[in-house]
Design a protein around this motif. Structure first.
Motif, short mmCIF file in Angstrom:
data_model
loop_
_atom_site.label_atom_id
_atom_site.label_comp_id
_atom_site.label_asym_id
_atom_site.label_seq_id
_atom_site.Cartn_x
_atom_site.Cartn_y
_atom_site.Cartn_z
N TRP A 32 0.83 -1.07 -0.01
CA TRP A 32 0.04 -0.03 0.03
C TRP A 32 1.03 1.34 0.09
N VAL A 33 0.49 2.23 -0.95
CA VAL A 33 1.30 3.53 -0.82
C VAL A 33 0.39 4.56 -0.31
N VAL A 34 0.56 5.14 0.77
CA VAL A 34 -0.44 6.03 1.44
C VAL A 34 -0.01 7.69 1.13
N LEU A 35 -0.76 8.28 0.60
CA LEU A 35 -0.58 9.66 0.01
C LEU A 35 -1.20 10.58 0.98
N VAL A 36 -0.51 11.47 1.58
CA VAL A 36 -1.18 12.65 2.35
C VAL A 36 -0.45 14.13 2.00
N ASP A 37 -1.09 14.90 2.63
CA ASP A 37 -0.31 16.36 2.61
C ASP A 37 0.01 16.48 4.11
N CYS A 74 3.38 15.87 -9.08
CA CYS A 74 3.19 14.44 -9.89
C CYS A 74 4.58 13.83 -9.80
N GLN A 75 5.48 14.50 -10.51
CA GLN A 75 6.87 14.00 -10.60
C GLN A 75 7.28 13.61 -9.41
N ASP A 76 7.08 14.48 -8.33
CA ASP A 76 7.44 14.08 -6.94
C ASP A 76 6.99 12.88 -6.34
N ILE A 77 5.56 12.65 -6.81
CA ILE A 77 4.90 11.56 -6.19
C ILE A 77 5.27 10.18 -7.01
N TRP A 78 5.62 10.41 -8.29
CA TRP A 78 5.94 9.23 -9.12
C TRP A 78 7.41 9.00 -8.90
N THR A 79 8.28 9.77 -8.57
CA THR A 79 9.70 9.49 -8.15
C THR A 79 9.69 8.73 -6.79
N ASN A 80 8.94 9.14 -5.91
CA ASN A 80 8.78 8.38 -4.43
C ASN A 80 8.29 6.94 -4.72
N PHE A 82 8.66 5.08 -7.48
CA PHE A 82 9.53 4.48 -7.80
C PHE A 82 10.83 4.05 -6.91
N GLU A 83 11.22 5.10 -6.22
CA GLU A 83 12.29 4.74 -5.15
C GLU A 83 11.64 4.06 -3.91
N GLY A 84 10.38 3.92 -3.85
CA GLY A 84 9.83 3.20 -2.64
C GLY A 84 9.58 1.80 -3.11
#
Length: 353
Positions: A32-37, A74-80, A82-84
């Protein structure tokens, strides 16, 4: 746990419990990838953290606010992702308001050609509007939601408990969409809403499902906005332009505040270009001004506002397209209005301040 089916996914109303996450575990995701602000990480994540017990968990935190709803984030989200080590068999859990839902759902739906995502809306606006209907995207070229797609979550879990974490201005912003749903599709609810003067006393457990079901029924009939779903754009042609303009100033308006002003003006247009009566318009104007007050718009901004309206996604040619009311509870779509009349209604709105 009260459930309402919307297209191919469930919308549940009520407190989040272990039962919800047992259902998610049963889908056997690899992680699971959890996205928050930053706001929902502090105020909302602790309310569900005990249930986030998957062996593979990745947390991604974004900056809040419309100014961050863009491709750079979005690029930051995608990068994280991939790195995760996030893969195709993972599920994204989007814990946030409309900005984060739109953006994280878009990021999930395009990551490796799409992974499943689940929405847990934490604001009134997201609970009654952005979490229902499968519209995802980001702002681009100074236009709201101009890059995006349609994709459904696997589920939407609506828990009014999260509303206790919100400041009153956020609640008031979300309430505008509830009023809109009533004005376009439920005259009886519009009559009931006009009795509300203090939003701090509202029982949202009753109002939210009623409002969500209005939108759900419209979306089921027209999932890709080719017909009736355009009714949901009432107030948004002018409102989105106002929101985009003020976004670049130090007087930023919340979405619902801009849409409330847009609904006043588009209802006024309906008295000339549709069949809305002066009496019904008067009730609309009075109620919105009571709840939202008035925001003066610099006349020097009018040309820019018209330019933003010309770029609106709803336009099918060079003319500016509106959804207008025929009466409370009844909307008519694809009504074009000359620019001179749009300028006149902007001036009229300013005169109300």
């Amino acid at each position: 746990m009260k459930t309402s089916v919307a297209n191919k996914y469930d919308i549940t109303f009520g407190p989040l419990t272990a039962e919800h996450f047992d259902w998610l575990h049963a889908r056997n995701y690899a992680g699971w990838v959890v996205l928050v602000d930053t706001n929902t990480r502090e105020h909302c994540l602790p309310l569900i953290e005990e249930y986030l017990d998957h062996d593979n968990l990745v947390f991604i935190e974004c900056e809040p606010g419309e100014t961050n709803k863009n491709l750079d984030t979005c690029q930051d989200i995608w990068t994280n992702m991939f790195e995760g080590g996030v893969g195709r068999r993972w599920c994204a859990i989007c814990l946030g308001g409309g900005v984060l839902e739109d953006m994280s759902g878009f990021a999930a739906s395009t990551f490796k050609r799409g992974i499943d995502f689940l929405q847990i809306p934490t604001t009134l606006l997201s609970q009654v509007d952005s979490s229902v209907g499968g519209k995802l995207g980001v702002d681009f070229y100074e236009l709201k939601n101009s890059i995006g797609l349609f994709a459904d979550p696997i589920a939407v879990w609506i828990d009014p408990t999260f509303l206790k974490t919100l400041p009153p201005r956020e609640v008031r912003s979300g309430y505008a969409e509830i009023i809109k749903h009533a004005l376009i599709a439920d005259a009886e609810q519009w009559s009931q809403l006009q009795q509300i003067t203090d939003l701090s006393l509202v029982d949202w457990t009753q109002i939210i499902p009623q409002s969500v079901n209005i939108k759900r029924e419209i979306v089921l009939e027209d999932p890709f906005e080719r017909g009736r779903r355009k009714a949901l754009n009432f107030g948004h042609t002018i409102g989105h332009a106002i929101e985009s303009f003020f976004l670049e100033t130090d007087q930023r308006l919340f979405h619902g505040e801009a849409i409330a002003a847009g609904m006043i003006m588009e209802a006024k247009l309906a008295t000339s270009f549709s069949r809305l009566s002066a009496t019904d318009y008067g009730a609309i104007e009075t109620y919105f001004l009571r709840i939202y007050g008035h925001q003066s718009i610099p006349e020097s901004a009018f040309p820019e506002l018209l330019g933003l309206m010309r770029q609106d996604k709803k336009n099918e040619d060079a003319r500016i397209n509106f959804t207008l009311l025929e009466a409370p509870g009844k909307a008519v779509i694809n009504k074009t209005v000359p620019e001179a009349d749009i300028l006149a209604v902007l001036r009229y709105y300013n005169s109300l301040g």
